[in-house]
Design an enzyme around this catalytic site. Structure first.
Site, PDB file in Angstrom:
ATOM      1  N   TYR A 120     -26.708   5.266 -28.454  1.00 39.51           N
ATOM      2  CA  TYR A 120     -27.790   5.246 -27.462  1.00 39.51           C
ATOM      3  C   TYR A 120     -28.072   3.768 -27.214  1.00 39.51           C
ATOM      4  O   TYR A 120     -29.127   3.264 -27.588  1.00 39.51           O
ATOM      5  CB  TYR A 120     -28.972   5.943 -28.156  1.00 39.51           C
ATOM      6  CG  TYR A 120     -30.184   6.321 -27.376  1.00 39.51           C
ATOM      7  CD1 TYR A 120     -30.117   7.085 -26.219  1.00 39.51           C
ATOM      8  CD2 TYR A 120     -31.461   5.952 -27.838  1.00 39.51           C
ATOM      9  CE1 TYR A 120     -31.263   7.457 -25.552  1.00 39.51           C
ATOM     10  CE2 TYR A 120     -32.600   6.333 -27.177  1.00 39.51           C
ATOM     11  CZ  TYR A 120     -32.500   7.082 -26.033  1.00 39.51           C
ATOM     12  OH  TYR A 120     -33.639   7.458 -25.376  1.00 39.51           O
ATOM     13  N   HIS A 125     -30.826   2.739 -20.050  1.00 34.76           N
ATOM     14  CA  HIS A 125     -30.788   4.189 -20.221  1.00 34.76           C
ATOM     15  C   HIS A 125     -31.843   4.637 -21.233  1.00 34.76           C
ATOM     16  O   HIS A 125     -32.580   5.596 -20.994  1.00 34.76           O
ATOM     17  CB  HIS A 125     -29.399   4.625 -20.679  1.00 34.76           C
ATOM     18  CG  HIS A 125     -29.321   6.078 -21.060  1.00 34.76           C
ATOM     19  ND1 HIS A 125     -29.267   7.083 -20.117  1.00 34.76           N
ATOM     20  CD2 HIS A 125     -29.308   6.683 -22.274  1.00 34.76           C
ATOM     21  CE1 HIS A 125     -29.220   8.264 -20.743  1.00 34.76           C
ATOM     22  NE2 HIS A 125     -29.244   8.045 -22.046  1.00 34.76           N
ATOM     23  N   ARG A 134     -40.981  10.938 -23.204  1.00 33.26           N
ATOM     24  CA  ARG A 134     -42.148  10.602 -24.036  1.00 33.26           C
ATOM     25  C   ARG A 134     -43.182   9.750 -23.316  1.00 33.26           C
ATOM     26  O   ARG A 134     -44.169   9.339 -23.915  1.00 33.26           O
ATOM     27  CB  ARG A 134     -41.680   9.837 -25.291  1.00 33.26           C
ATOM     28  CG  ARG A 134     -40.963  10.680 -26.322  1.00 33.26           C
ATOM     29  CD  ARG A 134     -40.418   9.851 -27.481  1.00 33.26           C
ATOM     30  NE  ARG A 134     -39.443   8.854 -27.047  1.00 33.26           N
ATOM     31  CZ  ARG A 134     -38.160   9.129 -26.794  1.00 33.26           C
ATOM     32  NH1 ARG A 134     -37.713  10.342 -26.947  1.00 33.26           N
ATOM     33  NH2 ARG A 134     -37.348   8.176 -26.381  1.00 33.26           N
ATOM     34  N   GLN A 230     -32.366  20.297 -24.575  1.00 34.59           N
ATOM     35  CA  GLN A 230     -32.663  19.088 -25.359  1.00 34.59           C
ATOM     36  C   GLN A 230     -34.168  18.872 -25.514  1.00 34.59           C
ATOM     37  O   GLN A 230     -34.658  18.591 -26.617  1.00 34.59           O
ATOM     38  CB  GLN A 230     -32.018  17.882 -24.661  1.00 34.59           C
ATOM     39  CG  GLN A 230     -32.138  16.569 -25.413  1.00 34.59           C
ATOM     40  CD  GLN A 230     -31.417  15.419 -24.689  1.00 34.59           C
ATOM     41  OE1 GLN A 230     -30.753  15.633 -23.672  1.00 34.59           O
ATOM     42  NE2 GLN A 230     -31.534  14.217 -25.214  1.00 34.59           N
ATOM     43  N   TYR A 234     -35.351  18.944 -29.522  1.00 38.21           N
ATOM     44  CA  TYR A 234     -34.951  17.675 -30.154  1.00 38.21           C
ATOM     45  C   TYR A 234     -35.937  17.096 -31.164  1.00 38.21           C
ATOM     46  O   TYR A 234     -35.583  16.157 -31.888  1.00 38.21           O
ATOM     47  CB  TYR A 234     -34.596  16.630 -29.090  1.00 38.21           C
ATOM     48  CG  TYR A 234     -35.736  15.778 -28.613  1.00 38.21           C
ATOM     49  CD1 TYR A 234     -36.705  16.290 -27.768  1.00 38.21           C
ATOM     50  CD2 TYR A 234     -35.847  14.446 -29.009  1.00 38.21           C
ATOM     51  CE1 TYR A 234     -37.743  15.510 -27.323  1.00 38.21           C
ATOM     52  CE2 TYR A 234     -36.889  13.657 -28.573  1.00 38.21           C
ATOM     53  CZ  TYR A 234     -37.837  14.186 -27.729  1.00 38.21           C
ATOM     54  OH  TYR A 234     -38.873  13.410 -27.299  1.00 38.21           O
ATOM     55  N   THR A 334     -24.855   6.478 -23.243  1.00 37.06           N
ATOM     56  CA  THR A 334     -24.792   6.431 -21.789  1.00 37.06           C
ATOM     57  C   THR A 334     -24.915   4.996 -21.301  1.00 37.06           C
ATOM     58  O   THR A 334     -25.756   4.247 -21.779  1.00 37.06           O
ATOM     59  CB  THR A 334     -25.926   7.278 -21.196  1.00 37.06           C
ATOM     60  OG1 THR A 334     -25.834   8.578 -21.762  1.00 37.06           O
ATOM     61  CG2 THR A 334     -25.818   7.365 -19.693  1.00 37.06           C
TER      62      THR A 334
END
Lengths: 400, 400
Positions: A120, A125, A134, A230, A234, A334
């Site tokens: 990540y 991204h 969030r 997700q 998650y 990503t």
């Protein structure tokens, strides 16, 4: 640019010139899969070349995955590359080297994926997705600029380019409690994947320099993601079924050796890293990346926007003494630039589905059944390209 | 209780009576590892038994892992169990069956762990740990009573009982930014692990009934955890290096067939489950569990306190079409009862390190170097036990 006696390899816009020589696994009608190297529009049949005494793979080339060849180590990688360069050169090459037409071959997963980890590591991204999941205040978690954040993915779901991907069913958050239905927010993730080429032992750590030497090469990687699955699943243990519907990789592993001329810096550091993550030389490569839907290019970016290199990710992966093995696949995360037309996922591009994009005149927020997504990547040399070949998948309707 | 001609198997408090017959992999001085079955204080040498024509393993028993035998399928599992029961019976058995003394054997990992997934299925544990990580209001995430929450672990770090575990170094949250030092909050997790015994394909889902039939057996499992590493790293993608320092499993796989008489209900449901997670019969087993430190029993609990069974976890694992494979290991999650002396982790037992416990007169919050942790488990039958054997590890000092 060095020329080959295989004319198609001399196309300045082709993916597979003599300077590339990426490894894959192929089969031709009725015969078992074996190892090969892409050159222009042909594939060097490494198993046949070894049988003819032209090259030495220590008996690993007739196998249906590159793991055993890769496990031979860096000296074998270098010797094989040097020998193939010699055999394929326009001057002094050997036209008896056995090749097959790529058009006649089926391409398979190049490795048995031992384990799959996804990171990540694009700040753009991570921030953009963090805002959507969030809110802006907690978008980038406190440790993000201090360590590569990753999760263990599911190796069994890694497939080769061209494999159709089925839209998943999933447990989703509904108005009155959870519901069971096809994912409505199916997305791509434009990534690269690093192939680990050496083992490390339980309890040992690998430095960034050692990690760099352990990476055999890179592929394109699309980590298909069901965003609604997700969002519901998650917390607190991370993505699970939302990322297990399939991960597509390109069939050709472009070696670190071929990418070496394109080594470059990544994104600027926000703060100094702890010594175990510091690099003694630039750890990225200048690789042009893009993704397209149904033939229309949707975004262009570059691997050099990333914050953590694959070598840093691999070093961090062994922080706790976690053993690494030949055939481990490390997704970069990503890859997104700062602008909308540089984003590597629809979640970012459409602001979480609120701001549709147009694809060949049709509106899209997420991927629809029948859509094909393709990733594209190449490093631009002087008169040649180091290309990655195809990384595509079509979405099939859910099995309800 | 059916008696065996191997006298030690008739001890009512022994782990390995004739009703158990758990599978493992062993070696004796200088010879390669092969498959065996525990009986009393001896091991049936399955490879030698097959070579002698006494049993049929289709040539899989001389291999260093049980994966190929397990892949033969349920009919082979049943036939092998029936044949071993016959050969080992006190009446009508065959004392020529080749065995070795367990004391002379080295026990190895019973399977090549294909992939490792760990769940979070004790409501007591999830709540207690949730309070410590996120406070009482966010302790149990909204989806917890609706679906099994799990994460992909690291298969390469799974080791057999007795393997020393090195205290990990880690990036930890410090007063003035992150620091690099040995983990100070090293913990155990008392779990069981289910061994997947059949494959499923990409894009397919497995029902709870199918999942139950796919589980070959169970082991004890200690998912060693570095809580300070976990607290700093786990948002938003879940635990990673905090759980990769090593996961210890017991060497003997107790089959689902041996546990069948102990089938029972688990914890009461807070709300109905979606149909894909509903079970048509009780999915748990009445298995007494305990863990000890340096010989002192610290907590006792039972597998039947859990909220989701391994079959439900396996079914959920395929929700998205994720392929499962023979040799996949599914950790149940930490098994904790409601009381302090029923908790399966020091994090819970000591309230996050605030309330020390006494071990042989010494105070502990987390695990110190040189401490040995052992898990214990057995199902109590009428005059016999189905035992799991040892699951131990000693903590070595960090390599700084």
């Amino acid at each position: 640019m060095q020329h080959s006696w295989i004319e198609s390899a001399n196309d300045p816009e082709g993916d597979f010139p003599l300077a590339n020589l990426p490894y894959g696994v192929f089969s031709v009608a009725g015969e078992p899969p074996r190892c090969g190297v892409a050159i222009g529009d042909r594939i060097v049949d490494l198993a046949a070349a070894e049988a003819a005494g032209l090259i030495d793979g220590q008996g690993t080339f007739d196998r249906p995955a590159l793991n055993d060849f890769i496990a031979l180590g860096r000296d074998a990688w270098a010797a094989t590359r040097a020998r193939l360069t010699e055999l394929l050169a326009a001057e002094g090459g050997n036209p008896d080297l056995p090749t097959v037409a790529m058009a006649d071959a089926t391409l398979h997963l190049p490795i048995r994926v031992t384990e799959y980890t996804d990171f990540y590591a694009s700040k753009n991204h991570a921030f953009n997705v963090g805002v959507l999941f969030r809110g802006p205040e907690n978008a980038l978690t406190a440790q993000w600029t201090h360590m590569p954040i990753g999760y263990n993915g599911r190796a069994s779901s890694v497939v080769v380019s061209g494999t159709p991907i089925r839209r998943p069913m999933g447990q989703l958050k509904g108005e009155d409690g959870p519901v069971w239905r096809p994912s409505q927010r199916l997305d791509l993730e434009l990534e690269m994947g690093a192939i680990v080429g050496a083992d490390s032992a339980l309890g040992d750590r690998v430095s960034v320099e050692q990690a760099e030497a352990m990476i055999f090469g890179y592929v394109l990687l699309n980590d298909w993601s069901a965003r609604d699955v997700q969002a519901w699943e998650y917390q607190p243990l991370g993505p699970f079924q939302s990322k297990a519907l399939g991960t597509t990789i390109s069939p050709w592993i472009v070696t670190t050796a071929a990418l070496e001329p394109f080594r470059c810096e990544g994104a600027p550091r926000v703060n100094p890293l702890l010594p175990y993550l510091q690099e003694s030389r630039p750890g990225f490569f200048d690789i042009n990346l893009a993704w397209s839907m149904n033939g229309q290019v949707m975004a262009r970016t570059n691997y050099n926007v990333m914050y953590y290199s694959s070598a840093q990710q691999l070093a961090h992966h062994t922080e706790s003494g976690c053993p690494m093995r030949v055939g481990d696949l490390l997704g970069t995360g990503t890859i997104s630039g700062p602008d909308r037309d540089q984003t590597g996922a629809l979640l970012e591009m459409t602001g979480g589905g609120k701001d549709p994009v147009t694809v060949n005149g049709e509106s899209r927020t997420f991927i629809q059944d029948g859509d094909t997504v393709a990733l594209h990547g190449f490093a631009q040399g002087d008169g040649y390209r180091i290309g990655f070949g195809p990384c595509t998948g079509i979405i099939l309707p859910a099995k309800e």
